[in-house]
Design a protein around this motif. Structure first.
Motif, mmCIF file in Angstrom:
data_model
loop_
_atom_site.group_PDB
_atom_site.id
_atom_site.type_symbol
_atom_site.label_atom_id
_atom_site.label_comp_id
_atom_site.label_asym_id
_atom_site.label_seq_id
_atom_site.Cartn_x
_atom_site.Cartn_y
_atom_site.Cartn_z
ATOM 1 N N ALA A 23 0.841 -1.358 0.172
ATOM 2 C CA ALA A 23 -0.034 0.081 -0.123
ATOM 3 C C ALA A 23 0.805 1.275 0.110
ATOM 4 O O ALA A 23 0.486 2.497 -0.713
ATOM 5 C CB ALA A 23 -0.890 0.063 1.361
ATOM 6 N N LEU A 24 2.020 1.183 0.793
ATOM 7 C CA LEU A 24 2.868 2.416 0.813
ATOM 8 C C LEU A 24 3.488 2.798 -0.625
ATOM 9 O O LEU A 24 3.869 3.729 -0.894
ATOM 10 C CB LEU A 24 3.904 1.819 1.611
ATOM 11 C CG LEU A 24 5.124 3.114 2.031
ATOM 12 C CD1 LEU A 24 4.282 4.348 2.801
ATOM 13 C CD2 LEU A 24 5.938 2.586 3.104
ATOM 14 N N GLN A 25 3.642 1.776 -1.499
ATOM 15 C CA GLN A 25 4.035 1.744 -2.737
ATOM 16 C C GLN A 25 3.214 2.576 -3.683
ATOM 17 O O GLN A 25 3.609 3.017 -4.799
ATOM 18 C CB GLN A 25 4.499 0.692 -3.331
ATOM 19 C CG GLN A 25 5.429 -0.313 -2.854
ATOM 20 C CD GLN A 25 6.563 0.202 -2.206
ATOM 21 O OE1 GLN A 25 7.408 0.865 -2.819
ATOM 22 N NE2 GLN A 25 6.803 0.332 -0.923
ATOM 23 N N ARG A 26 1.828 2.622 -3.397
ATOM 24 C CA ARG A 26 0.878 3.260 -4.238
ATOM 25 C C ARG A 26 0.987 4.989 -3.971
ATOM 26 O O ARG A 26 1.053 5.574 -3.000
ATOM 27 C CB ARG A 26 -0.584 3.133 -3.750
ATOM 28 C CG ARG A 26 -0.588 1.454 -4.010
ATOM 29 C CD ARG A 26 -2.070 1.334 -3.768
ATOM 30 N NE ARG A 26 -3.087 1.814 -4.762
ATOM 31 C CZ ARG A 26 -4.414 1.978 -4.794
ATOM 32 N NH1 ARG A 26 -4.851 1.282 -3.920
ATOM 33 N NH2 ARG A 26 -4.926 2.536 -5.860
ATOM 34 N N GLU A 27 1.028 5.452 -5.318
ATOM 35 C CA GLU A 27 1.175 6.921 -5.347
ATOM 36 C C GLU A 27 -0.109 7.891 -4.648
ATOM 37 O O GLU A 27 0.203 8.711 -4.293
ATOM 38 C CB GLU A 27 1.387 7.402 -6.768
ATOM 39 C CG GLU A 27 2.671 6.879 -7.285
ATOM 40 C CD GLU A 27 3.030 7.579 -8.774
ATOM 41 O OE1 GLU A 27 2.212 8.647 -9.134
ATOM 42 O OE2 GLU A 27 3.962 6.939 -9.486
ATOM 43 N N GLU A 28 -1.391 6.839 -4.723
ATOM 44 C CA GLU A 28 -2.365 7.664 -4.466
ATOM 45 C C GLU A 28 -2.442 7.701 -2.718
ATOM 46 O O GLU A 28 -3.270 8.560 -2.325
ATOM 47 C CB GLU A 28 -3.780 6.833 -4.534
ATOM 48 C CG GLU A 28 -3.625 6.646 -6.109
ATOM 49 C CD GLU A 28 -2.792 5.149 -6.644
ATOM 50 O OE1 GLU A 28 -3.045 4.238 -5.830
ATOM 51 O OE2 GLU A 28 -2.378 5.371 -7.740
ATOM 52 N N LEU A 29 -1.672 7.017 -2.043
ATOM 53 C CA LEU A 29 -1.636 7.216 -0.658
ATOM 54 C C LEU A 29 -1.326 8.520 -0.115
ATOM 55 O O LEU A 29 -0.146 8.982 -0.403
ATOM 56 C CB LEU A 29 -0.717 5.967 -0.096
ATOM 57 C CG LEU A 29 -0.849 5.599 1.270
ATOM 58 C CD1 LEU A 29 -2.223 4.919 1.710
ATOM 59 C CD2 LEU A 29 0.251 4.500 1.735
ATOM 60 N N PRO A 30 -2.205 9.137 0.579
ATOM 61 C CA PRO A 30 -1.908 10.370 1.159
ATOM 62 C C PRO A 30 -0.808 10.462 2.029
ATOM 63 O O PRO A 30 -0.648 9.348 2.906
ATOM 64 C CB PRO A 30 -3.467 10.773 1.631
ATOM 65 C CG PRO A 30 -4.122 9.693 1.671
ATOM 66 C CD PRO A 30 -3.417 8.409 0.975
ATOM 67 N N GLY A 31 -0.310 11.650 2.513
ATOM 68 C CA GLY A 31 0.721 11.779 3.441
ATOM 69 C C GLY A 31 0.273 11.223 4.711
ATOM 70 O O GLY A 31 1.070 10.564 5.609
ATOM 71 N N TRP A 32 -0.964 11.495 5.468
ATOM 72 C CA TRP A 32 -1.278 10.996 6.726
ATOM 73 C C TRP A 32 -1.449 9.460 6.721
ATOM 74 O O TRP A 32 -1.147 8.684 7.881
ATOM 75 C CB TRP A 32 -2.663 11.480 7.016
ATOM 76 C CG TRP A 32 -3.964 11.072 6.332
ATOM 77 C CD1 TRP A 32 -4.373 11.499 5.208
ATOM 78 C CD2 TRP A 32 -4.751 9.896 6.436
ATOM 79 N NE1 TRP A 32 -5.472 10.865 4.397
ATOM 80 C CE2 TRP A 32 -5.651 9.775 5.348
ATOM 81 C CE3 TRP A 32 -4.573 9.102 7.527
ATOM 82 C CZ2 TRP A 32 -6.354 8.783 5.156
ATOM 83 C CZ3 TRP A 32 -5.615 7.694 7.219
ATOM 84 C CH2 TRP A 32 -6.242 7.759 6.288
ATOM 85 N N ALA A 33 -1.926 9.019 5.627
ATOM 86 C CA ALA A 33 -1.995 7.396 5.375
ATOM 87 C C ALA A 33 -0.518 6.483 5.393
ATOM 88 O O ALA A 33 -0.294 5.807 6.097
ATOM 89 C CB ALA A 33 -2.639 6.879 4.288
ATOM 90 N N ARG A 34 0.554 7.553 4.941
ATOM 91 C CA ARG A 34 1.687 6.852 4.880
ATOM 92 C C ARG A 34 2.340 6.986 6.240
ATOM 93 O O ARG A 34 2.980 6.016 6.514
ATOM 94 C CB ARG A 34 2.735 8.025 3.956
ATOM 95 C CG ARG A 34 2.401 7.710 2.316
ATOM 96 C CD ARG A 34 3.278 8.838 1.596
ATOM 97 N NE ARG A 34 2.954 8.313 0.297
ATOM 98 C CZ ARG A 34 3.162 7.287 -0.371
ATOM 99 N NH1 ARG A 34 3.878 6.561 0.065
ATOM 100 N NH2 ARG A 34 2.663 7.355 -1.807
ATOM 101 N N THR A 35 1.979 8.017 6.818
ATOM 102 C CA THR A 35 2.514 8.166 8.212
ATOM 103 C C THR A 35 1.968 6.888 8.852
ATOM 104 O O THR A 35 2.788 6.336 9.801
ATOM 105 C CB THR A 35 2.243 9.565 9.043
ATOM 106 O OG1 THR A 35 2.692 10.679 8.065
ATOM 107 C CG2 THR A 35 2.681 9.651 10.396
#
Length: 101
Positions: A23-35
């Motif tokens: 999921a972390l590899q997806r460009e669509e993942l917003p910053g809050w979700a990356r965190t």
């Protein structure tokens, strides 16, 4: 029976960790979700945590943190991410059927 439960928990932890990784590899993942993903994966990798992993049931806290992160970012986890995660875990541990779980 305890060994089978431990294997199932280990499989679940590995699958959730790989799901978050892909999921972390997806460009669509917003910053809050990356965190959230990075924090959960960091907790898994951290040598000191609430329940030492070498003790019976020691992966339970890791499993809970990963499961919570998967729920929080589930909007960004599609079938492709899930498929990648399962394929990666099965490549290491074999299929769920191979363990009898």
């Amino acid at each position: 029976a305890l060994g089978r439960h431990a294997l199932a928990l280990g499989y679940r932890v590995a699958t959730d960790a790989m799901t978050l990784y892909y999921a972390l590899q997806r460009e669509e993942l917003p910053g809050w979700a990356r965190t959230q993903v990075i924090a959960a994966l960091g907790y898994l990798a951290m040598p000191l945590d609430l329940a030492p992993d070498m003790l019976p049931g020691g992966l339970a806290d890791d499993a809970a943190v990963l499961a919570a992160a998967v729920i929080v970012v589930s909007r960004y986890i599609d079938a492709g991410v899930r498929r990648q995660a399962v394929t990666a875990v099965e490549g290491v541990f074999g299929s769920r059927g191979d363990r009898g779980a």
